[in-house]
Write a protein that holds these residues in place. Structure first.
Motif, PDB file in Angstrom:
ATOM      1  N   ASN A 274      -4.906   3.472   3.068  1.00  0.00           N
ATOM      2  CA  ASN A 274      -3.970   2.723   2.241  1.00  0.00           C
ATOM      3  C   ASN A 274      -4.722   1.819   1.274  1.00  0.00           C
ATOM      4  O   ASN A 274      -5.591   1.050   1.672  1.00  0.00           O
ATOM      5  N   PHE A 275      -4.384   1.906  -0.020  1.00  0.00           N
ATOM      6  CA  PHE A 275      -4.972   1.058  -1.056  1.00  0.00           C
ATOM      7  C   PHE A 275      -4.048  -0.127  -1.314  1.00  0.00           C
ATOM      8  O   PHE A 275      -2.842   0.053  -1.458  1.00  0.00           O
TER       9      PHE A 275
ATOM     10  N   CYS B 228      -0.744  -7.673  -5.302  1.00  0.00           N
ATOM     11  CA  CYS B 228       0.319  -6.662  -5.200  1.00  0.00           C
ATOM     12  C   CYS B 228       1.327  -7.090  -4.132  1.00  0.00           C
ATOM     13  O   CYS B 228       1.080  -6.931  -2.935  1.00  0.00           O
ATOM     14  N   VAL B 229       2.454  -7.637  -4.540  1.00  0.00           N
ATOM     15  CA  VAL B 229       3.456  -8.153  -3.601  1.00  0.00           C
ATOM     16  C   VAL B 229       4.000  -7.053  -2.682  1.00  0.00           C
ATOM     17  O   VAL B 229       4.108  -7.271  -1.467  1.00  0.00           O
ATOM     18  N   PRO B 230       4.344  -5.843  -3.177  1.00  0.00           N
ATOM     19  CA  PRO B 230       4.810  -4.798  -2.252  1.00  0.00           C
ATOM     20  C   PRO B 230       3.741  -4.413  -1.215  1.00  0.00           C
ATOM     21  O   PRO B 230       4.077  -3.979  -0.114  1.00  0.00           O
ATOM     22  N   CYS B 231       2.482  -4.594  -1.559  1.00  0.00           N
ATOM     23  CA  CYS B 231       1.401  -4.295  -0.612  1.00  0.00           C
ATOM     24  C   CYS B 231       1.493  -5.187   0.620  1.00  0.00           C
ATOM     25  O   CYS B 231       1.180  -4.755   1.735  1.00  0.00           O
ATOM     26  N   HIS B 232       1.915  -6.429   0.445  1.00  0.00           N
ATOM     27  CA  HIS B 232       2.008  -7.370   1.559  1.00  0.00           C
ATOM     28  C   HIS B 232       2.960  -6.835   2.625  1.00  0.00           C
ATOM     29  O   HIS B 232       2.643  -6.825   3.817  1.00  0.00           O
TER      30      HIS B 232
ATOM     31  N   PRO C  66      -4.035   7.490  -8.703  1.00  0.00           N
ATOM     32  CA  PRO C  66      -3.493   6.742  -9.840  1.00  0.00           C
ATOM     33  C   PRO C  66      -3.707   5.244  -9.635  1.00  0.00           C
ATOM     34  O   PRO C  66      -3.888   4.791  -8.501  1.00  0.00           O
ATOM     35  N   PRO C  67      -3.657   4.456 -10.721  1.00  0.00           N
ATOM     36  CA  PRO C  67      -3.973   3.034 -10.616  1.00  0.00           C
ATOM     37  C   PRO C  67      -2.881   2.166  -9.988  1.00  0.00           C
ATOM     38  O   PRO C  67      -3.125   1.006  -9.718  1.00  0.00           O
ATOM     39  N   HIS C  68      -1.680   2.686  -9.763  1.00  0.00           N
ATOM     40  CA  HIS C  68      -0.627   1.817  -9.224  1.00  0.00           C
ATOM     41  C   HIS C  68      -0.796   1.608  -7.718  1.00  0.00           C
ATOM     42  O   HIS C  68      -1.366   2.439  -7.020  1.00  0.00           O
ATOM     43  N   LEU C  69      -0.288   0.462  -7.265  1.00  0.00           N
ATOM     44  CA  LEU C  69      -0.380   0.076  -5.862  1.00  0.00           C
ATOM     45  C   LEU C  69       0.991  -0.316  -5.348  1.00  0.00           C
ATOM     46  O   LEU C  69       1.819  -0.749  -6.130  1.00  0.00           O
ATOM     47  N   PRO C  70       1.189  -0.211  -4.031  1.00  0.00           N
ATOM     48  CA  PRO C  70       0.296   0.375  -3.040  1.00  0.00           C
ATOM     49  C   PRO C  70       0.277   1.892  -3.156  1.00  0.00           C
ATOM     50  O   PRO C  70       1.168   2.500  -3.741  1.00  0.00           O
ATOM     51  N   LYS C  71      -0.736   2.487  -2.556  1.00  0.00           N
ATOM     52  CA  LYS C  71      -0.872   3.944  -2.562  1.00  0.00           C
ATOM     53  C   LYS C  71      -1.524   4.347  -1.243  1.00  0.00           C
ATOM     54  O   LYS C  71      -2.472   3.710  -0.799  1.00  0.00           O
TER      55      LYS C  71
END
Length: 194
Positions: free
Chosen positions: A91-92, A97-101, A159-164
């Motif tokens: 996981n990146f 990145c708020v959704p990453c939290h 791709p550059p978007h997160l999370p991925k």
């Protein structure tokens, strides 16, 4: 300009050149000292975060072999390809990145379930210290690595978007998780890892 003045200028230039040439220098380049000092300064943050150790093995997906990152738990280098010898979820994430939290919390919950495949989180586009601070705040103890040069994402063509997230199969095949933009439940994680 008189001949004596010219000779005085020549002697002065040669004297300055000799001083510069003979001036003592440190054996270690300043950049290395700064990097070492920064790594040492993260010791308390690493201890406070109390992350699970990074996996270390042999084999793993060919596309990631030789891609070296820094383990956030101990600051040591890790070969990502060798660290993932079997099925795993990669996981990146980034601190901004708020959704990453939210996703990190879900991945933490999933990883503590019986039968869960290993989860490796990869911090990108953020500083190590900031990542350690966020993981501590979130209560996430998953194995985490820092990919300063974004080498892991480049190796996967991500791709550059997160999370991925990506699922690494037992055979070393790597598949991008496309069904969900953000993994919001343990059931979704179970579904994507199969």
């Amino acid at each position: 300009m008189s001949r004596a003045v010219r000779w005085a200028v020549v002697v002065l230039v040669l004297a300055v050149a000799a001083v510069v040439a003979l001036w003592p220098r440190d054996a270690e380049p300043p950049v290395d000292r700064q990097r070492t000092a920064a790594a040492e300064d993260l010791g308390p943050a690493r201890e406070k975060a109390a992350l699970d150790p990074c996996p270390r093995g042999e084999g793993g997906p060919a596309v990631l072999r030789g891609v070296t990152v820094t383990c956030l738990a101990d600051g040591q280098p890790v070969d990502v390809g060798a660290a993932l010898p079997g099925k795993a979820l990669v996981n990146f994430w980034a601190t901004w990145c708020v959704p990453c939290h939210e996703e990190l919390r879900v991945l933490e919950d999933y990883a503590r379930q019986p039968g869960a495949v290993p989860v490796l989180t990869v911090l990108v586009n953020s500083k190590e210290g900031d990542g350690l601070e966020l993981l501590t705040k979130l209560g996430v103890r998953l194995p985490a690595v820092h990919s300063e040069a974004d080498a892991v994402r480049r190796a996967l063509g991500s791709p550059p978007h997160l999370p991925k997230s990506y699922v690494v199969g037992a055979d070393g095949a790597v598949a991008e998780v496309t069904r969900y933009t953000v993994l919001t439940s343990v059931d979704q994680v179970r579904e994507v890892v199969g």
